[in-house]
Design an enzyme around this catalytic site. Structure first.
Site, PDB file in Angstrom:
ATOM      1  N   LYS A   1     -20.943 119.066  15.956  1.00  0.00           N
ATOM      2  CA  LYS A   1     -21.500 119.302  17.174  1.00  0.00           C
ATOM      3  C   LYS A   1     -23.179 119.573  16.631  1.00  0.00           C
ATOM      4  O   LYS A   1     -23.231 119.805  15.660  1.00  0.00           O
ATOM      5  CB  LYS A   1     -20.963 120.926  17.602  1.00  0.00           C
ATOM      6  CG  LYS A   1     -19.662 120.715  18.247  1.00  0.00           C
ATOM      7  CD  LYS A   1     -19.368 122.000  18.773  1.00  0.00           C
ATOM      8  CE  LYS A   1     -17.968 121.807  19.558  1.00  0.00           C
ATOM      9  NZ  LYS A   1     -17.953 121.282  20.889  1.00  0.00           N
TER      10      LYS A   1
ATOM     11  N   ARG B   1      -7.112 118.992  22.954  1.00  0.00           N
ATOM     12  CA  ARG B   1      -6.020 118.463  23.465  1.00  0.00           C
ATOM     13  C   ARG B   1      -4.945 118.084  22.441  1.00  0.00           C
ATOM     14  O   ARG B   1      -3.801 117.533  22.825  1.00  0.00           O
ATOM     15  CB  ARG B   1      -6.670 117.089  24.265  1.00  0.00           C
ATOM     16  CG  ARG B   1      -7.303 116.178  23.552  1.00  0.00           C
ATOM     17  CD  ARG B   1      -8.530 115.520  24.518  1.00  0.00           C
ATOM     18  NE  ARG B   1      -9.373 116.024  24.952  1.00  0.00           N
ATOM     19  CZ  ARG B   1     -10.322 115.688  25.818  1.00  0.00           C
ATOM     20  NH1 ARG B   1     -10.251 114.387  26.279  1.00  0.00           N
ATOM     21  NH2 ARG B   1     -11.240 116.241  26.201  1.00  0.00           N
TER      22      ARG B   1
HETATM   23  N1  BES Z   1     -14.291 123.545  22.527  1.00  0.00           N
HETATM   24  C1  BES Z   1     -15.161 122.530  23.036  1.00  0.00           C
HETATM   25  C2  BES Z   1     -15.055 122.549  24.557  1.00  0.00           C
HETATM   26  C3  BES Z   1     -16.411 123.608  24.973  1.00  0.00           C
HETATM   27  C4  BES Z   1     -17.551 123.143  24.940  1.00  0.00           C
HETATM   28  C5  BES Z   1     -15.946 124.713  25.202  1.00  0.00           C
HETATM   29  C6  BES Z   1     -18.448 124.081  25.234  1.00  0.00           C
HETATM   30  C7  BES Z   1     -16.967 125.550  25.691  1.00  0.00           C
HETATM   31  C8  BES Z   1     -18.287 125.359  25.647  1.00  0.00           C
HETATM   32  C9  BES Z   1     -13.970 121.110  22.938  1.00  0.00           C
HETATM   33  O1  BES Z   1     -13.124 121.181  21.755  1.00  0.00           O
HETATM   34  C10 BES Z   1     -14.921 119.925  22.928  1.00  0.00           C
HETATM   35  O2  BES Z   1     -15.639 119.686  21.898  1.00  0.00           O
HETATM   36  N2  BES Z   1     -14.972 119.090  23.844  1.00  0.00           N
HETATM   37  C11 BES Z   1     -15.587 117.688  23.811  1.00  0.00           C
HETATM   38  C12 BES Z   1     -14.582 116.576  24.318  1.00  0.00           C
HETATM   39  C13 BES Z   1     -15.436 115.494  24.165  1.00  0.00           C
HETATM   40  C14 BES Z   1     -15.564 115.008  22.720  1.00  0.00           C
HETATM   41  C15 BES Z   1     -14.320 114.447  25.084  1.00  0.00           C
HETATM   42  C16 BES Z   1     -16.562 117.993  24.652  1.00  0.00           C
HETATM   43  O3  BES Z   1     -16.571 118.702  25.871  1.00  0.00           O
HETATM   44  O4  BES Z   1     -17.725 117.663  24.478  1.00  0.00           O
HETATM   45 MN    MN Z   2     -14.291 120.423  20.181  1.00  0.00          MN
END
Ligand code: BES
Ligand code: MN
Ligand code: ZN
Length: 487
Positions: free
Chosen positions: A265, A339
């Site tokens: 991230k 997931r």
């Molecule tokens: N924990 C994150 C989702 C999230 C992001 C929660 C911001 C709260 C605030 C999750 O694990 C994630 O990173 N999801 C990705 C999925 C994508 C790579 C398909 C996302 O939302 O970018």
């Molecule tokens: Mn994530």
């Protein structure tokens, strides 16, 4: 750290017959109050009837707060929570130690319970890490709350107290930074609540057992971290002969820190990813509360706790892993880890006998974009179960909004080399494809997915402004209470 154990009691006496130091009376639009000092404040214009306004009067050595409640027909339990939170904060600033709310006439026991919830939720502080001088310490919240009501509200007050203290306990788990809230720490909390109730039992398993069970997706997320993951199974079995209703399965995502893994991230908001265990925290505390209330149905909680970190042993984009259910998953993006953890936990909960499942997860940024901090995303394969969850959220003020499942969305999570892919290219319908991915692991068992990415923290509600919100704890308790009557 936690303002635990606010004393809560009901009385049928008038507020000024109690020994509270601060009495709160509400007034609706176009209505008046009997108390002369408060009536005078209204007449002078210093007090207003608009929702949210608060005016102060003194009489002898007591304080009166007059709370504007707006239009009577618009007033709901959620308005009561917000009003109670406002009054509690003001009372704390004024040095109050014992509050007494007069339940506005004509209002239900549910409103009485909501006054307790709003008050207790407003007392939550996360201040255990910061040194303070006495001078700049925030005012202590009141230690006792009496609700003056003509009818029988005792049970509603007690439920409100237990539910809001459980939500505050979840907030403490959420707010605690990831270095002090590892999978092992979270499991220790589950063990602690299990030790407090005869009706609860807990099993905690580590990396080896997760691998041995065949939970290859969960294990893949965990493999990048030195922290041992924890599969936490919390079972609630009511006292003999009292189990009615279906066996509920509550499944929680508990990624105690989500860096994204190798698909790392950006730095800006990575610190917020300590909150990626919010779903798991809510499941643990909700089940503890259900045991306190002694609801007559069985509940199994499954919490998948792990970190998601980059390292020399992390899962790689392109890896294909085998899940507990047998489906294989191509990992396109290691940041779509929630997931992966949940896929195995949902399949496991169903294998363990859960007849109706709800999972809570901070799953997608896309859900935050779609619904902001107001509603959680609800995705569900069963209309009755969805309606039940919506109704529970409506009752507790933890709002959910249903997003569609559809075969065309389901197609997007099909894999090329494996059965599924964890992150469809193009990010179309990002919240829904997260739901469709999980759907494959729930099959036909009534299952609902709550994407709480936007509601788990910084809710901006008067009783949960910033930091962990405990979202889902009260909803799950309400859902269990409503399900106990079902067959
Ligand atoms: N924990 C994150 C989702 C999230 C992001 C929660 C911001 C709260 C605030 C999750 O694990 C994630 O990173 N999801 C990705 C999925 C994508 C790579 C398909 C996302 O939302 O970018
Ligand atoms: Mn994530
Ligand atoms: Zn995550």
């Amino acid at each position: 750290m936690l303002a635990r154990g606010m004393r809560v009691q009901a009385t049928s006496e008038a507020p000024n017959a109690t020994d509270a130091d601060t009495l709160v009376v509400g007034v609706f639009e176009d209505e008046d109050v009997a108390h002369p000092a408060l009536a005078a404040l209204l007449a002078s214009g210093e007090a207003k009837r608009a929702r949210g306004s608060l005016a102060l009067a003194h009489e002898g050595d007591r304080r009166w707060l007059l709370a504007g409640l707006g239009k009577r027909e618009d007033f709901t339990p959620e308005s009561a929570r917000v009003s109670a939170a406002k009054a509690c904060k003001r009372a704390g600033e004024l040095g109050a130690t014992h509050l007494c709310w007069a339940l506005p006439d004509g209002q239900s026991a549910a409103v009485a319970g909501a006054l307790v919830e709003g008050t207790i939720l407003a007392t939550y502080r996360f201040d255990g890490y910061k040194q303070r001088n006495d001078g700049d310490a925030p005012p202590a919240p009141p230690a006792a709350l009496t609700v003056s009501a003509p009818g029988d509200v005792e049970e509603a007050l007690e439920r409100g107290r237990i539910a809001s203290e459980a939500a505050n306990a979840a907030r403490l788990l959420q707010d605690t930074p990831a270095n002090d809230m590892t999978p092992t720490d979270l499991a220790a909390r589950a063990q602690q609540v299990a030790a407090e109730h005869e009706t609860l039992s807990v099993a905690v398993e580590g990396r080896e057992e997760i691998v041995a069970r065949g939970m290859g997706a969960f294990a893949a997320v965990a493999q990048g971290s030195y922290q041992d993951p924890r599969l936490i199974t919390l079972r609630y079995e009511p006292a003999a002969g009292r189990a009615g209703g279906p066996m509920l399965g509550f499944v929680g995502k508990a990624v105690t820190f989500d860096s994204g893994g190798l698909s790392i991230k950006p730095a800006d908001s990575m610190a917020e990813m300590k909150y990626d265990m919010s779903g798991g925290a809510s499941v643990i505390e909700a089940i503890a509360a259900i045991a306190s209330i002694e609801l007559p149905l069985r509940v199994i909680g499954v919490v998948g706790a792990t970190e998601n970190l980059p390292s020399g042993r992390s899962m790689r984009p392109g890896d294909i892993v085998r899940t507990l259910k047998g489906l294989t998953v191509e990992i396109n993006n290691t940041d779509a880890e929630g997931r992966l953890v949940l896929a195995d936990c949902i399949a496991y909960a169903i294998a363990e006998g859960a007849e109706r499942v709800v999972d809570l997860a901070t799953l997608t940024g896309a859900c935050v974009v779609a619904l902001g901090h107001t509603h959680a995303g609800l995705m569900c394969n069963d209309d009755e179960w969805a309606a039940k969850i919506s109704a529970a959220g409506e009752a507790t003020g933890e709002l959910v909004w249903r997003l569609p499942l559809h075969a065309e969305y389901a197609k997007l999570v099909n894999g090329t080399l494996g059965d599924l892919n964890n992150a469809p290219a193009g990010r179309l319908a990002g919240a829904i494809t997260g739901g469709e991915f999980l759907h494959r692991f729930a099959g036909d068992t009534p299952w609902a997915h709550l994407d709480i990415a936007g509601t788990a923290w910084n809710l901006g509600r008067e009783y949960a402004e910033a930091g962990g919100s405990g979202f889902g704890v009260r909803l799950l308790i309400e859902l269990a209470a409503a399900s106990a009557q079902d067959s």
